[in-house]
Design an enzyme around this catalytic site. Sequence first.
Site, PDB file in Angstrom:
ATOM      1  N   GLY A  46      -2.497   4.989   2.826  1.00 49.05           N
ATOM      2  CA  GLY A  46      -3.261   4.239   3.823  1.00 49.05           C
ATOM      3  C   GLY A  46      -3.913   3.065   3.107  1.00 49.05           C
ATOM      4  CD  GLN A 195       3.238   8.675   6.383  1.00 46.51           C
ATOM      5  OE1 GLN A 195       4.172   8.932   7.152  1.00 46.51           O
ATOM      6  NE2 GLN A 195       3.398   7.853   5.359  1.00 46.51           N
ATOM      7  CG  ASP A 236       0.186  -0.574   5.035  1.00 43.47           C
ATOM      8  OD1 ASP A 236       0.475  -0.046   6.115  1.00 43.47           O
ATOM      9  OD2 ASP A 236      -0.191   0.058   4.031  1.00 43.47           O
ATOM     10  CG  ASN A 246       1.163   0.008  10.574  1.00 44.49           C
ATOM     11  OD1 ASN A 246       0.404   0.310   9.653  1.00 44.49           O
ATOM     12  ND2 ASN A 246       1.347   0.807  11.605  1.00 44.49           N
ATOM     13  CE  LYS A 247       4.395   4.536   6.550  1.00 43.90           C
ATOM     14  NZ  LYS A 247       4.983   4.290   5.215  1.00 43.90           N
TER      15      LYS A 247
HETATM   16  O1  MRU Z   1       2.821   4.888   3.606  1.00 46.37           O
HETATM   17  P1  MRU Z   1       1.421   5.038   4.082  1.00 46.37           P
HETATM   18  O2  MRU Z   1       1.091   6.410   4.570  1.00 46.37           O
HETATM   19  O3  MRU Z   1       0.415   4.535   3.061  1.00 46.37           O
HETATM   20  O4  MRU Z   1       1.324   4.058   5.339  1.00 46.37           O
HETATM   21  C1  MRU Z   1       0.091   3.932   6.011  1.00 46.37           C
HETATM   22  C2  MRU Z   1       0.147   3.045   7.203  1.00 46.37           C
HETATM   23  O5  MRU Z   1       1.161   2.497   7.548  1.00 46.37           O
HETATM   24  C3  MRU Z   1      -1.153   2.797   7.915  1.00 46.37           C
HETATM   25  O6  MRU Z   1      -0.941   2.556   9.272  1.00 46.37           O
HETATM   26  C4  MRU Z   1      -1.872   1.585   7.310  1.00 46.37           C
HETATM   27  O7  MRU Z   1      -1.967   1.709   5.917  1.00 46.37           O
HETATM   28  C5  MRU Z   1      -3.237   1.392   7.869  1.00 46.37           C
HETATM   29  S1  MRU Z   1      -4.355   2.656   7.347  1.00 46.37           S
HETATM   30  C6  MRU Z   1      -5.868   2.318   8.025  1.00 46.37           C
END
Ligand code: MRU
Length: 354
Positions: A46, A195, A236, A246-247
């Site tokens: 995150g 996640q 991100d 984002n993801k």
């Molecule tokens: O791969 P991750 O679990 O780090 O990805 C996280 C995300 O995509 C979240 O949506 C993003 O980091 C925002 S967290 C407030």
Amino acid sequence: MVNAIEWVDGRIIMLDQSKLPFEVVFIECTDYRQVAEGIKKLWIRGAPAIGIATAMGIALGAQDIKADNFKEFMKGLEPVVNEMLSTRPTAVNIKWAVERINIFLREKRGESVNRLKELLIDEAKKILKEDVEVNKAIGKWGAELIKDGNTILTHCNAGALATGGYGTATAPMLVAREQGKKFEVIVDETRPVLQGARLTTWELMQEGIPVTLITDNTAGALMKMGTIDLVIVGTDRTARNGDVANKIGTYTLSVLCKEHKIPFYVAAPLSSIDFSISSGKYIPIEERGSEEVTHIFGKCQIAPDGVRVRNIAFDVTPHKYVTAIITEKGIFKPGDIKKLKKANINLEEVRFKP
Ligand code: MRU
């Protein structure tokens, strides 16, 4: 709710999110290399949480530096900073934390090396504390978008676990609940690392918020049925023009929202906005190992040996699909995000009116 990361008595205590929700295991980091490993292996993940981990990792690494003056100290810090920067490329919060620490140290260059080491710990703790306040402000603004009886869809985990606490995409939900609004949340499982299934459902259930888990490919069908009123996701890295990384799967959701005339909101602390890049095409996108796709948790194999895999961890949603971006300073149209960099702007005039 447990904390994703804390500084306790000279050590960093990190919740190993890769084991959730089955086991609640904390890892004690006494070396900055462990922190970097934790970021790479998604023990902590995150964008804001890995920004905080970066600041704490630098503070931890700084404690072992032998230096007589500021210049030597900064030289000693270089490998620590480089190790943190090499962990994950997409979330800008890592770079943001490094830049903030760099500016901070240069302002304090007159201090002794021992004092600089202490000050770095204080600054890392401050970054965590501020993040929680930022998220609460995002919650206050974002709650305006949630109406009684709404069903909200979210993707991945942008909750407390992804931050210093309170979350970004989940913050408006927490505030709306405090305001007495009744609503439900639909959570995409978020393949390949799940996640959504493992973390977001776990968090929201602990908060007593009604939650329904779906497979990633169910969102379109639910939108067509008229079940979803709005989507809120995290980010991100958001570029100056409002393009949002984002993801993986977020882009698909945004296109579905356009088709079904569903508002698509992004919760973005200013620490996740990269004002140095003009558009999403400059956002580095992380690609991860094939095993996350061919196996569930490295255990259960679900694809033939030797199959070719693409495991792209993030995608970029063009700003034209983003209804508005929720920040700690208010809610803004994606095209207005760049104005937040300017001093002396009248925020009230620029804010998005739902
Ligand atoms: O791969 P991750 O679990 O780090 O990805 C996280 C995300 O995509 C979240 O949506 C993003 O980091 C925002 S967290 C407030």
